[in-house]
Motif scaffolding. Structure first.
Motif, PDB file in Angstrom:
ATOM      1  N   SER A 117       0.827  -1.206   0.000  1.00 21.41           N
ATOM      2  CA  SER A 117       0.000   0.000   0.000  1.00 21.41           C
ATOM      3  C   SER A 117       0.865   1.262   0.000  1.00 21.41           C
ATOM      4  N   VAL A 118       1.924   1.245   0.804  1.00 20.23           N
ATOM      5  CA  VAL A 118       2.844   2.387   0.834  1.00 20.23           C
ATOM      6  C   VAL A 118       3.491   2.575  -0.532  1.00 20.23           C
ATOM      7  N   GLY A 119       3.934   1.468  -1.137  1.00 22.28           N
ATOM      8  CA  GLY A 119       4.555   1.547  -2.463  1.00 22.28           C
ATOM      9  C   GLY A 119       3.601   2.085  -3.507  1.00 22.28           C
ATOM     10  N   SER A 158       7.524  -5.835  -2.019  1.00 18.94           N
ATOM     11  CA  SER A 158       6.739  -6.036  -0.799  1.00 18.94           C
ATOM     12  C   SER A 158       6.869  -7.467  -0.282  1.00 18.94           C
ATOM     13  N   VAL A 159       6.775  -8.427  -1.194  1.00 19.10           N
ATOM     14  CA  VAL A 159       6.880  -9.847  -0.812  1.00 19.10           C
ATOM     15  C   VAL A 159       8.272 -10.152  -0.267  1.00 19.10           C
ATOM     16  N   VAL A 202      10.953   7.664   4.663  1.00 15.12           N
ATOM     17  CA  VAL A 202      11.326   7.911   3.262  1.00 15.12           C
ATOM     18  C   VAL A 202      10.088   8.065   2.366  1.00 15.12           C
ATOM     19  N   PRO A 203       9.120   7.116   2.379  1.00 13.95           N
ATOM     20  CA  PRO A 203       7.924   7.307   1.539  1.00 13.95           C
ATOM     21  C   PRO A 203       7.136   8.558   1.906  1.00 13.95           C
ATOM     22  N   PHE A 204       6.990   8.831   3.202  1.00 17.05           N
ATOM     23  CA  PHE A 204       6.261  10.010   3.645  1.00 17.05           C
ATOM     24  C   PHE A 204       6.928  11.285   3.114  1.00 17.05           C
TER      25      PHE A 204
END
Length: 330
Positions: A117-119, A158-159, A202-204
């Motif tokens: 979800s973040v990605g 993710s996996v 980092v994503p934020f």
């Protein structure tokens, strides 16, 4: 009938008297209310995200880069509603009767869905950044084929990345459980720190930086249109109508991203504080994180006319008619 200990507490597995967990005791009304509420949210999450998946997959007009990203996010949300929400409800309202292997798989899947979800949110933010800030190169840089490739990489990452969370738990399921009848998700402190940086900070930062730039350009374009500056002068080849459409898309996806960050923040704040995973606060933030999976398609329903129109086609079974995939949805 449950066997009771000397102090009158019921056990999850009476046959394992010395190693069984104590059964959670809550008022019947409270348990029924929680189950009804969680079951309703779960069913709503599954149904709404399934509608998004069918809509984007079926109608050819919706096969755009933006919608491919929304489709990937809907798949993650659908799996949350189908698999994770029911398991979380069991984990926090009664004894865990599904076994250690299922517990480990649940922990692994919850990590995968969170990271995916973040990605997806990062990809959505980048796609809007290019659409608004570099529209001349959008059609060459952001193609359906490239977006699909990025989505595949996102899920592969993710996996793979989520294996670090369960690197000890998967080989030895239940190793962190103190008794039979519980499902504990224990994460190493070093892994928590790394994940806090890689999956939140980092994503934020990237998402906020991209959207600040997007909205700065959006405000500039809005002022230019109000001042009757022609689109040729401002963007060389983008018409006012096209700009308005892109700005609306940026606003809609901005709402999606903001809601996601609001739901995600308490989860990572709790991780970094190091609260007990079986506490009430822990359960609350996990439910809040999963609730985002239900809110996303609700946001689509309010902000995207094509979604409401597609749902009408699906509910009335018009999609079963020949050539329905070519219907005018936009």
């Amino acid at each position: 009938m449950m066997m009771e200990t000397q102090d009158g507490v019921e056990l999850c597995f009476p046959q394992l008297f010395n190693t069984s967990c104590r059964k959670l005791t809550s008022p019947l009304f409270e348990v029924l209310l929680i189950h009804i509420l969680l079951s309703s949210i779960c069913l709503l999450t599954v149904a709404l995200n399934l509608l998004v998946i069918i809509s984007v997959s079926h109608f050819r007009q919706l096969h755009t880069p933006t919608n491919i990203l929304l489709l990937s996010l809907a798949v993650a949300d659908f799996l949350v509603g189908l698999l994770l929400m029911p398991a979380e409800s069991i984990r926090n309202t009664t004894c865990w009767f599904l076994g250690d292997i299922v517990c480990s798989l649940y922990n692994y899947l919850s990590a995968i869905m969170t990271v995916a979800s973040v990605g997806n949110m990062v990809l959505i933010s980048f796609e809007r950044y290019v659409a608004i800030c570099d529209p001349l190169h959008y059609t060459t840089r952001i193609t359906v084929k490239r977006v699909k490739f990025c989505v595949y990489l996102c899920w592969l990452y993710s996996v793979s990345y989520s294996l670090f969370f369960v690197k000890d738990d998967l080989p030895q399921p239940g190793m962190y459980n103190s008794c039979y009848g519980e499902c504990v998700f224990n994460i190493d402190n070093i892994v928590i720190d790394i994940d806090f940086v890689l999956s939140f900070i980092v994503p934020f930062t990237v998402i906020v930086a991209l959207y600040l730039r997007v909205f700065a350009v959006a405000v500039s374009q809005a002022r230019a249109m109000r001042s009757h500056i022609t689109a040729v002068t401002l963007q060389h080849s983008v018409t006012p109508k096209a700009k308005k459409s892109e700005l609306k898309a940026a606003r809609n996806l901005g709402v999606l991203v903001v809601v996601f960050l609001i739901c995600l923040s308490p989860y990572y704040c709790l991780l970094i504080v190091g609260d007990d995973w079986v506490s009430v606060s822990s359960s609350f933030v996990i439910y809040m994180l999963y609730l985002n999976s239900c809110l996303n398609p609700v946001i689509y329903a309010f902000l995207y006319p094509w979604f409401r129109k597609a749902v009408k086609y699906i509910v009335t079974l018009q999609i079963l008619q020949p050539g329905s995939s070519e219907a005018n949805i936009l």
